[in-house]
Design a protein around this motif. Structure first.
Motif, PDB file in Angstrom:
ATOM      1  N   LYS A 123       0.843  -1.185   0.000  1.00 45.20           N
ATOM      2  CA  LYS A 123       0.000   0.000   0.000  1.00 45.20           C
ATOM      3  C   LYS A 123       0.887   1.248   0.000  1.00 45.20           C
ATOM      4  O   LYS A 123       1.766   1.389   0.841  1.00 45.20           O
ATOM      5  CB  LYS A 123      -0.889  -0.016   1.249  1.00 45.20           C
ATOM      6  CG  LYS A 123      -1.864   1.126   1.304  1.00 45.20           C
ATOM      7  CD  LYS A 123      -2.729   1.015   2.533  1.00 45.20           C
ATOM      8  CE  LYS A 123      -3.657   2.207   2.631  1.00 45.20           C
ATOM      9  NZ  LYS A 123      -4.461   2.158   3.848  1.00 45.20           N
ATOM     10  N   VAL A 124       0.654   2.130  -0.955  1.00 46.50           N
ATOM     11  CA  VAL A 124       1.414   3.369  -1.066  1.00 46.50           C
ATOM     12  C   VAL A 124       0.456   4.523  -0.808  1.00 46.50           C
ATOM     13  O   VAL A 124      -0.602   4.614  -1.427  1.00 46.50           O
ATOM     14  CB  VAL A 124       2.061   3.504  -2.463  1.00 46.50           C
ATOM     15  CG1 VAL A 124       2.805   4.822  -2.575  1.00 46.50           C
ATOM     16  CG2 VAL A 124       2.992   2.336  -2.717  1.00 46.50           C
ATOM     17  N   GLU A 125       0.829   5.387   0.135  1.00 44.98           N
ATOM     18  CA  GLU A 125       0.001   6.540   0.478  1.00 44.98           C
ATOM     19  C   GLU A 125       0.703   7.811   0.024  1.00 44.98           C
ATOM     20  O   GLU A 125       1.923   7.865  -0.041  1.00 44.98           O
ATOM     21  CB  GLU A 125      -0.208   6.602   1.996  1.00 44.98           C
ATOM     22  CG  GLU A 125      -0.818   5.363   2.582  1.00 44.98           C
ATOM     23  CD  GLU A 125      -0.817   5.380   4.104  1.00 44.98           C
ATOM     24  OE1 GLU A 125      -0.381   6.388   4.695  1.00 44.98           O
ATOM     25  OE2 GLU A 125      -1.245   4.394   4.694  1.00 44.98           O
ATOM     26  N   LYS A 126      -0.091   8.842  -0.264  1.00 42.20           N
ATOM     27  CA  LYS A 126       0.486  10.144  -0.619  1.00 42.20           C
ATOM     28  C   LYS A 126       0.286  11.066   0.575  1.00 42.20           C
ATOM     29  O   LYS A 126      -0.824  11.219   1.072  1.00 42.20           O
ATOM     30  CB  LYS A 126      -0.187  10.707  -1.852  1.00 42.20           C
ATOM     31  CG  LYS A 126       0.150   9.936  -3.102  1.00 42.20           C
ATOM     32  CD  LYS A 126      -0.232  10.710  -4.330  1.00 42.20           C
ATOM     33  CE  LYS A 126       0.189   9.922  -5.544  1.00 42.20           C
ATOM     34  NZ  LYS A 126       0.918  10.697  -6.481  1.00 42.20           N
ATOM     35  N   LYS A 127       1.391  11.654   1.048  1.00 44.44           N
ATOM     36  CA  LYS A 127       1.352  12.566   2.189  1.00 44.44           C
ATOM     37  C   LYS A 127       2.167  13.805   1.866  1.00 44.44           C
ATOM     38  O   LYS A 127       3.067  13.771   1.042  1.00 44.44           O
ATOM     39  CB  LYS A 127       1.913  11.888   3.440  1.00 44.44           C
ATOM     40  CG  LYS A 127       1.080  10.744   3.937  1.00 44.44           C
ATOM     41  CD  LYS A 127       1.566  10.267   5.270  1.00 44.44           C
ATOM     42  CE  LYS A 127       0.650   9.182   5.800  1.00 44.44           C
ATOM     43  NZ  LYS A 127       1.000   8.793   7.141  1.00 44.44           N
ATOM     44  N   ARG A 128       1.853  14.876   2.574  1.00 45.16           N
ATOM     45  CA  ARG A 128       2.608  16.109   2.405  1.00 45.16           C
ATOM     46  C   ARG A 128       3.826  16.056   3.310  1.00 45.16           C
ATOM     47  O   ARG A 128       3.735  15.723   4.480  1.00 45.16           O
ATOM     48  CB  ARG A 128       1.761  17.321   2.764  1.00 45.16           C
ATOM     49  CG  ARG A 128       0.690  17.581   1.722  1.00 45.16           C
ATOM     50  CD  ARG A 128       0.030  18.937   1.874  1.00 45.16           C
ATOM     51  NE  ARG A 128       0.919  20.061   2.018  1.00 45.16           N
ATOM     52  CZ  ARG A 128       1.522  20.706   1.009  1.00 45.16           C
ATOM     53  NH1 ARG A 128       1.334  20.279  -0.217  1.00 45.16           N
ATOM     54  NH2 ARG A 128       2.286  21.746   1.224  1.00 45.16           N
TER      55      ARG A 128
ATOM     56  N   ARG B  57       8.057  20.350   0.986  1.00 46.61           N
ATOM     57  CA  ARG B  57       7.951  19.696  -0.321  1.00 46.61           C
ATOM     58  C   ARG B  57       6.489  19.528  -0.698  1.00 46.61           C
ATOM     59  O   ARG B  57       5.593  19.781   0.085  1.00 46.61           O
ATOM     60  CB  ARG B  57       8.618  18.319  -0.289  1.00 46.61           C
ATOM     61  CG  ARG B  57      10.097  18.377  -0.130  1.00 46.61           C
ATOM     62  CD  ARG B  57      10.677  17.024  -0.412  1.00 46.61           C
ATOM     63  NE  ARG B  57      11.132  16.466   0.870  1.00 46.61           N
ATOM     64  CZ  ARG B  57      11.319  15.194   1.096  1.00 46.61           C
ATOM     65  NH1 ARG B  57      11.078  14.325   0.171  1.00 46.61           N
ATOM     66  NH2 ARG B  57      11.758  14.777   2.255  1.00 46.61           N
ATOM     67  N   GLU B  58       6.312  19.047  -1.899  1.00 43.85           N
ATOM     68  CA  GLU B  58       4.966  18.713  -2.371  1.00 43.85           C
ATOM     69  C   GLU B  58       4.558  17.382  -1.737  1.00 43.85           C
ATOM     70  O   GLU B  58       5.181  16.910  -0.795  1.00 43.85           O
ATOM     71  CB  GLU B  58       4.986  18.585  -3.904  1.00 43.85           C
ATOM     72  CG  GLU B  58       5.480  19.812  -4.624  1.00 43.85           C
ATOM     73  CD  GLU B  58       4.434  20.916  -4.645  1.00 43.85           C
ATOM     74  OE1 GLU B  58       3.240  20.582  -4.755  1.00 43.85           O
ATOM     75  OE2 GLU B  58       4.811  22.079  -4.530  1.00 43.85           O
ATOM     76  N   GLU B  59       3.567  16.768  -2.304  1.00 40.05           N
ATOM     77  CA  GLU B  59       3.156  15.451  -1.828  1.00 40.05           C
ATOM     78  C   GLU B  59       4.200  14.410  -2.223  1.00 40.05           C
ATOM     79  O   GLU B  59       4.762  14.464  -3.316  1.00 40.05           O
ATOM     80  CB  GLU B  59       1.806  15.053  -2.421  1.00 40.05           C
ATOM     81  CG  GLU B  59       0.630  15.733  -1.770  1.00 40.05           C
ATOM     82  CD  GLU B  59      -0.687  15.142  -2.238  1.00 40.05           C
ATOM     83  OE1 GLU B  59      -0.707  14.388  -3.228  1.00 40.05           O
ATOM     84  OE2 GLU B  59      -1.695  15.430  -1.595  1.00 40.05           O
ATOM     85  N   VAL B  60       4.454  13.465  -1.323  1.00 40.40           N
ATOM     86  CA  VAL B  60       5.391  12.382  -1.596  1.00 40.40           C
ATOM     87  C   VAL B  60       4.681  11.053  -1.367  1.00 40.40           C
ATOM     88  O   VAL B  60       3.689  10.977  -0.638  1.00 40.40           O
ATOM     89  CB  VAL B  60       6.644  12.469  -0.686  1.00 40.40           C
ATOM     90  CG1 VAL B  60       7.448  13.692  -1.013  1.00 40.40           C
ATOM     91  CG2 VAL B  60       6.268  12.454   0.777  1.00 40.40           C
ATOM     92  N   GLU B  61       5.184  10.012  -1.992  1.00 38.76           N
ATOM     93  CA  GLU B  61       4.624   8.674  -1.796  1.00 38.76           C
ATOM     94  C   GLU B  61       5.320   8.011  -0.625  1.00 38.76           C
ATOM     95  O   GLU B  61       6.549   8.004  -0.533  1.00 38.76           O
ATOM     96  CB  GLU B  61       4.804   7.839  -3.056  1.00 38.76           C
ATOM     97  CG  GLU B  61       3.976   8.312  -4.222  1.00 38.76           C
ATOM     98  CD  GLU B  61       4.114   7.421  -5.427  1.00 38.76           C
ATOM     99  OE1 GLU B  61       5.004   6.546  -5.438  1.00 38.76           O
ATOM    100  OE2 GLU B  61       3.327   7.596  -6.372  1.00 38.76           O
ATOM    101  N   VAL B  62       4.524   7.446   0.282  1.00 38.41           N
ATOM    102  CA  VAL B  62       5.044   6.791   1.473  1.00 38.41           C
ATOM    103  C   VAL B  62       4.575   5.344   1.452  1.00 38.41           C
ATOM    104  O   VAL B  62       3.386   5.071   1.232  1.00 38.41           O
ATOM    105  CB  VAL B  62       4.549   7.495   2.761  1.00 38.41           C
ATOM    106  CG1 VAL B  62       5.039   6.775   3.999  1.00 38.41           C
ATOM    107  CG2 VAL B  62       4.968   8.946   2.770  1.00 38.41           C
TER     108      VAL B  62
END
Length: 72
Positions: A4-9, A13-18
């Motif tokens: 599962k990959v989540e997008k967070k701020r 920076r801009e949004e990154v994939e976590v």
């Protein structure tokens, strides 16, 4: 296995994939897993295994969080 990959701020920076959780739920199938006494033979090997595992408390050359390398 799909992760599962989540997008967070992120700060600054801009949004990154976590990457989310990567563990697999369940219990091990092997009944012998963790039975270290059957894996080591002699008394000396057992004592060495325990001393290695408990080096935090019994080690002379290893410094844990409560021990100081140089006395105050």
């Amino acid at each position: 296995m799909e992760y599962k990959v989540e997008k967070k701020r992120a700060p600054g920076r801009e949004e990154v994939e976590v990457l989310g959780a990567t563990f697999v739920e369940g219990k091990p199938d092997d009944k012998e897993l963790g039975k270290w006494r059957q894996k080591v033979g002699s008394r000396e090997e057992k004592l060495k295994y325990l001393a290695t595992g408990e080096r935090y408390w019994y080690g002379k050359e290893w410094y844990g969080s409560e021990k100081r390398k140089n006395p105050a």
